[in-house]
Write a protein that holds these residues in place. Structure first.
Motif, PDB file in Angstrom:
ATOM      1  N   HIS A  59      20.299 -42.726 -52.027  1.00 25.01           N
ATOM      2  CA  HIS A  59      20.169 -41.269 -52.092  1.00 25.01           C
ATOM      3  C   HIS A  59      21.496 -40.506 -52.045  1.00 25.01           C
ATOM      4  N   CYS A  60      22.608 -41.180 -51.813  1.00 23.21           N
ATOM      5  CA  CYS A  60      23.890 -40.475 -51.735  1.00 23.21           C
ATOM      6  C   CYS A  60      24.683 -40.654 -53.029  1.00 23.21           C
ATOM      7  N   ASP A  61      25.532 -39.684 -53.289  1.00 26.31           N
ATOM      8  CA  ASP A  61      26.336 -39.680 -54.511  1.00 26.31           C
ATOM      9  C   ASP A  61      27.668 -40.386 -54.332  1.00 26.31           C
ATOM     10  N   ALA A  62      28.036 -40.649 -53.090  1.00 29.26           N
ATOM     11  CA  ALA A  62      29.241 -41.417 -52.785  1.00 29.26           C
ATOM     12  C   ALA A  62      29.055 -42.042 -51.413  1.00 29.26           C
ATOM     13  N   LEU A  63      29.704 -43.174 -51.193  1.00 34.92           N
ATOM     14  CA  LEU A  63      29.581 -43.889 -49.931  1.00 34.92           C
ATOM     15  C   LEU A  63      30.981 -44.228 -49.427  1.00 34.92           C
ATOM     16  N   VAL A  64      31.268 -43.773 -48.207  1.00 37.00           N
ATOM     17  CA  VAL A  64      32.595 -43.953 -47.609  1.00 37.00           C
ATOM     18  C   VAL A  64      32.449 -44.729 -46.306  1.00 37.00           C
ATOM     19  N   TYR A  65      33.209 -45.802 -46.182  1.00 39.38           N
ATOM     20  CA  TYR A  65      33.351 -46.516 -44.923  1.00 39.38           C
ATOM     21  C   TYR A  65      34.724 -46.178 -44.362  1.00 39.38           C
ATOM     22  N   THR A  66      34.828 -46.016 -43.049  1.00 39.62           N
ATOM     23  CA  THR A  66      36.151 -45.934 -42.427  1.00 39.62           C
ATOM     24  C   THR A  66      36.291 -47.089 -41.450  1.00 39.62           C
ATOM     25  N   GLY A  67      37.536 -47.447 -41.150  1.00 37.75           N
ATOM     26  CA  GLY A  67      37.748 -48.535 -40.208  1.00 37.75           C
ATOM     27  C   GLY A  67      39.140 -48.524 -39.620  1.00 37.75           C
ATOM     28  N   ASP A  68      39.215 -48.824 -38.319  1.00 38.56           N
ATOM     29  CA  ASP A  68      40.519 -49.065 -37.710  1.00 38.56           C
ATOM     30  C   ASP A  68      41.196 -50.214 -38.444  1.00 38.56           C
ATOM     31  N   TRP A  69      42.505 -50.062 -38.654  1.00 33.80           N
ATOM     32  CA  TRP A  69      43.268 -51.088 -39.384  1.00 33.80           C
ATOM     33  C   TRP A  69      44.640 -51.166 -38.724  1.00 33.80           C
ATOM     34  N   HIS A  70      44.699 -51.945 -37.643  1.00 33.94           N
ATOM     35  CA  HIS A  70      45.821 -51.839 -36.712  1.00 33.94           C
ATOM     36  C   HIS A  70      46.884 -52.914 -36.893  1.00 33.94           C
ATOM     37  N   HIS A  71      48.079 -52.568 -36.388  1.00 37.95           N
ATOM     38  CA  HIS A  71      49.071 -53.573 -36.012  1.00 37.95           C
ATOM     39  C   HIS A  71      49.434 -53.332 -34.557  1.00 37.95           C
ATOM     40  N   ILE A  72      50.134 -54.260 -33.976  1.00 36.99           N
ATOM     41  CA  ILE A  72      50.321 -54.270 -32.529  1.00 36.99           C
ATOM     42  C   ILE A  72      51.102 -53.065 -32.020  1.00 36.99           C
ATOM     43  N   GLY A  73      51.859 -52.404 -32.887  1.00 34.36           N
ATOM     44  CA  GLY A  73      52.657 -51.270 -32.449  1.00 34.36           C
ATOM     45  C   GLY A  73      51.944 -49.934 -32.464  1.00 34.36           C
ATOM     46  N   ASP A  74      50.678 -49.901 -32.859  1.00 34.74           N
ATOM     47  CA  ASP A  74      49.960 -48.629 -32.933  1.00 34.74           C
ATOM     48  C   ASP A  74      49.770 -48.009 -31.554  1.00 34.74           C
ATOM     49  N   ALA A  75      49.717 -46.683 -31.519  1.00 30.61           N
ATOM     50  CA  ALA A  75      49.715 -45.951 -30.256  1.00 30.61           C
ATOM     51  C   ALA A  75      48.505 -46.261 -29.379  1.00 30.61           C
ATOM     52  N   GLU A  76      47.349 -46.549 -29.976  1.00 33.01           N
ATOM     53  CA  GLU A  76      46.165 -46.787 -29.150  1.00 33.01           C
ATOM     54  C   GLU A  76      46.045 -48.241 -28.682  1.00 33.01           C
ATOM     55  N   ILE A  77      46.948 -49.110 -29.131  1.00 33.75           N
ATOM     56  CA  ILE A  77      46.905 -50.516 -28.753  1.00 33.75           C
ATOM     57  C   ILE A  77      47.808 -50.760 -27.554  1.00 33.75           C
ATOM     58  N   ASP A  78      47.220 -51.255 -26.465  1.00 29.84           N
ATOM     59  CA  ASP A  78      47.980 -51.607 -25.269  1.00 29.84           C
ATOM     60  C   ASP A  78      47.474 -52.954 -24.760  1.00 29.84           C
ATOM     61  N   PRO A  79      48.184 -54.037 -25.068  1.00 35.30           N
ATOM     62  CA  PRO A  79      47.713 -55.364 -24.658  1.00 35.30           C
ATOM     63  C   PRO A  79      47.881 -55.645 -23.166  1.00 35.30           C
TER      64      PRO A  79
END
Length: 246
Positions: A59-79
């Motif tokens: 029923h939709c005219d377009a379909l969009v997926y989003t996703g986190d696509w990280h490397h270790i230096g990203d701001a939200e990543i804290d190991p």
């Protein structure tokens, strides 16, 4: 439903690391972090996600997926000392890792994984975004938008250009149906970003196809989104609406 608007399905972060419990390899499984382990978590919404995605494909005219696509230096990543209350998390959805096992965590779950998607890379430019939008509509192909932050509009500099171009390709007026995880983090970023003053895109949240981390109760999120102009519906409601319209 305003039939003059073109519909866009928007599927937020339904990736292995978020949707699979730890014993199935998920590195940041979406469940209530504050209830002592009582919440079974996001695995509960997989049937609803399947229903919602099937509806979007029909029923939709377009379909969009989003996703986190990280490397270790990203701001939200804290190991070392991640703290969800402060917006940091352990490594997850490491799409830019050299480790194939880590990269698998960034893939969309197999139940609703798109076939042959166009990829809007996290370092894409405006011209890239416009070309991806053109191809998506012309070839009727889904788009996967990579992002480095919770909100796609902060985590991919070309996201705004992509949305503008998608609107143009679809005739200038769209409404967006949103599902995914986590309701109180990345879904929040998508819904509130689409509704924001600079975009003003009508949004409908498919409630039984979302799940959260317990940072905010679902009723609080829904009340704020309703006040901002969003609509809420269930997958059952979608089916009833579609049947009535046919």
């Amino acid at each position: 439903m305003n039939l003059s608007l073109q519909r866009v399905g928007w599927i937020v972060d339904v990736q292995n690391d978020f949707m699979r419990p730890a014993d199935q390899g998920g590195r940041l499984y979406v469940h209530n972090l504050f209830d002592g382990g009582q919440d079974p978590g996001a695995v509960q919404i997989v049937p609803a996600l399947i229903r919602a995605t099937e509806w979007m494909r029909a029923h939709c005219d377009a379909l969009v997926y989003t996703g986190d696509w990280h490397h270790i230096g990203d701001a939200e990543i804290d190991p070392m000392a991640p703290d969800a209350a402060r917006g940091t998390y352990p490594p997850h959805c490491m799409g830019l890792s050299s480790d194939a096992r880590e990269r698998e965590g960034a893939e969309i779950i197999s139940e609703i994984r798109p076939e042959n998607p166009l990829i809007l890379q996290r370092d894409a430019t405006g011209p890239d975004a416009r070309e991806i939008a053109r191809q998506a509509v012309a070839e009727q192909r889904p788009v996967f938008v990579q992002k480095s932050r919770f909100s796609v509009f902060e985590g991919n500099a070309a996201a705004d250009a992509f949305v503008r171009a998608l609107r143009e390709q679809l005739g200038g007026a769209i409404e967006v149906y949103v599902v995914g995880v986590a309701r109180d983090v990345c879904v929040k970023g998508a819904v509130e970003g689409l509704l924001a003053q600079e975009r003003r895109i009508p949004v409908t949240v498919i409630t039984d196809a979302t799940w959260g981390l317990g940072l905010e109760q679902a009723d609080e999120s829904y009340a704020r989104w309703l006040e901002a102009g969003a609509a809420l519906i269930s997958t059952e409601g979608l089916q009833v609406r579609s049947s009535s319209a046919s």
